[in-house]
Motif scaffolding. Structure first.
Motif, short mmCIF file in Angstrom:
data_model
loop_
_atom_site.label_atom_id
_atom_site.label_comp_id
_atom_site.label_asym_id
_atom_site.label_seq_id
_atom_site.Cartn_x
_atom_site.Cartn_y
_atom_site.Cartn_z
N CYS A 18 -6.07 6.33 3.36
CA CYS A 18 -6.46 6.63 4.65
C CYS A 18 -5.99 8.24 4.77
O CYS A 18 -5.23 8.75 4.11
CB CYS A 18 -5.50 5.83 5.84
SG CYS A 18 -4.10 6.33 5.76
N TYR A 20 -4.62 10.61 7.45
CA TYR A 20 -3.71 10.58 8.89
C TYR A 20 -3.38 11.92 9.34
O TYR A 20 -3.22 12.89 8.74
CB TYR A 20 -2.42 9.83 8.30
CG TYR A 20 -1.42 9.84 9.31
CD1 TYR A 20 -1.43 8.90 10.45
CD2 TYR A 20 -0.27 10.35 9.28
CE1 TYR A 20 -0.36 8.89 11.36
CE2 TYR A 20 0.88 10.46 9.96
CZ TYR A 20 0.58 9.62 11.30
OH TYR A 20 1.53 9.48 12.23
N VAL A 27 -5.07 7.75 12.56
CA VAL A 27 -5.52 7.69 11.58
C VAL A 27 -7.08 7.90 11.46
O VAL A 27 -7.79 7.25 12.35
CB VAL A 27 -5.37 6.22 10.84
CG1 VAL A 27 -6.30 5.80 9.64
CG2 VAL A 27 -4.09 5.68 10.64
N ALA A 29 -9.44 8.09 9.30
CA ALA A 29 -10.37 7.02 8.64
C ALA A 29 -9.74 6.40 7.50
O ALA A 29 -8.55 6.96 7.13
CB ALA A 29 -11.62 8.01 7.89
N ALA A 30 -10.17 5.17 7.29
CA ALA A 30 -9.41 4.43 6.22
C ALA A 30 -10.20 3.23 5.60
O ALA A 30 -11.23 3.09 5.98
CB ALA A 30 -8.21 3.63 6.78
N ARG A 31 -9.94 3.03 4.22
CA ARG A 31 -10.56 2.05 3.61
C ARG A 31 -9.57 1.29 2.76
O ARG A 31 -8.72 1.78 2.30
CB ARG A 31 -11.34 2.60 2.42
CG ARG A 31 -12.67 3.38 2.91
CD ARG A 31 -13.89 2.33 3.37
NE ARG A 31 -15.04 3.20 3.81
CZ ARG A 31 -15.35 3.67 4.95
NH1 ARG A 31 -14.36 3.98 5.79
NH2 ARG A 31 -16.46 4.46 5.16
N VAL A 50 -13.75 8.38 2.60
CA VAL A 50 -12.59 8.35 3.95
C VAL A 50 -12.85 9.78 4.52
O VAL A 50 -12.77 10.09 5.50
CB VAL A 50 -11.17 8.22 3.32
CG1 VAL A 50 -10.33 8.71 4.37
CG2 VAL A 50 -11.22 6.45 3.31
N ALA A 189 -1.39 2.70 6.80
CA ALA A 189 -1.17 3.53 7.92
C ALA A 189 0.29 3.77 8.10
O ALA A 189 0.86 4.95 8.50
CB ALA A 189 -1.60 3.08 9.50
#
Length: 229
Positions: A18, A20, A27, A29-31, A50, A189
Motif C-alpha cells: 500500500c 500511505y 491509504v 492505493a493498495a493491493r 499501486v 494499512a
C-alpha cells in the motif's frame, strides 16, 4: 512525519502493498492478492500498480515499511530484501514491523492484547501488548503449555487475536480472556501506520523465531502508531 510511505507484507499467503499518506492518515492505493507462493515474481509489479493507481512515482516515496516476521521464511526474505534495496536506491529509510504488532494494532485501547499465530509443529508465535500498545512480551516461539507463564497470571483479561487464538483460549481459559478473534489477519494499512512513526535506527532484518536464526527482538510500542486511528 514523512508524507508518503510504501508498506510491504510478504509474511504469509498474500502479497500486500500500500501507499500511505501519513499527513492525512489515508491509504492512497493498495493491493493484497492471495498468492500462496511466488512473492518474488509478484511484488515489484504490484508496487508499480499501486503507484500508478495513486498517480505518483517512486520518487515520491519518503519511507518504506516491511513486515519482518514471524512468518514464511521465503516470503520474509523477499519482502525485506525488496524494502532494503528500494530504500538504498531511493535514498530513504526502511523500517521493520513485526506481524504480531500489526495483528495487535487494531485492538489496543480496550485491554491488553495477546497476538498469537499458529506456528505449526506444536508451537505458537506470541507477543503481548499493554492496552496503550507498549510491548510487554517480545515475539517468541512457545509451546501452548508455556503460554500461561508468558502472560501475567494475575493481570487483566486479554484480547486474543490471530490464527493461534483458539489454542491460546484453550490454554488460558475464559477467566483470562475478554475477547477472541481467530480470523484476525495482518492489515497492510496497520503496517503502514506503525512504520510511519517507527524510528529508522537500522535497516530491517527478518525475524526468525525458530532454529539457528532466532534472535531477540528489540522492544517496541504501538502507542504512537494507533493513537490517532
Amino acid at each position: 512525519m514523512i508524507p508518503l510511505l510504501l508498506a510491504i507484507d510478504t509474511s504469509g499467503a498474500s502479497c500486500a502493498v500500500c501507499l500511505y499518506d501519513a499527513t492525512r492518515d489515508v491509504v492512497r492505493a493498495a493491493r493484497a492478492p492471495e498468492i500462496g507462493r511466488g512473492h518474488a515474481e509478484r511484488l515489484m509489479p504490484l508496487i508499480d500498480e499501486v503507484l500508478a493507481e495513486a498517480g505518483t512515482s517512486y520518487g515520491a516515496i519518503g519511507r518504506i515499511a516491511v513486515t519482518v516476521g514471524p512468518g514464511s521464511f521465503t516470503g520474509l526474505r523477499v519482502g525485506v530484501a525488496a524494502a532494503r534495496a528500494l530504500g538504498l536506491a531511493l535514498g530513504v529509510p526502511s523500517v521493520g514491523v513485526t506481524t504480531l504488532e500489526a495483528l495487535a494494532a487494531p485492538h489496543v485501547g480496550a485491554a491488553p492484547v495477546l497476538a498469537v499465530q499458529d506456528a505449526k509443529r506444536g508451537e505458537i508465535y506470541a507477543a503481548l501488548y499493554e492496552r496503550d500498545g507498549a510491548e510487554v512480551r517480545a515475539p517468541a516461539a512457545l509451546t501452548p503449555d508455556a503460554l500461561a507463564a508468558f502472560v501475567d497470571p494475575a493481570g487483566e483479561r486479554l484480547r486474543i487475536v490471530g490464527s493461534g487464538a483458539a489454542i491460546a483460549f484453550e490454554r488460558l481459559g475464559p477467566e483470562r480472556v475478554a475477547f477472541v478473534d481467530a480470523q484476525a489477519r495482518v492489515a497492510i494499512a496497520d503496517v503502514a501506520r506503525i512504520g510511519a512513526v517507527r524510528e529508522a535506527s537500522a535497516p530491517p532484518r527478518p525475524l526468525y523465531l525458530r532454529g539457528a536464526d532466532a534472535k531477540p527482538q528489540a522492544a517496541s510500542g504501538l502507542r504512537a502508531a494507533v493513537g490517532g486511528a
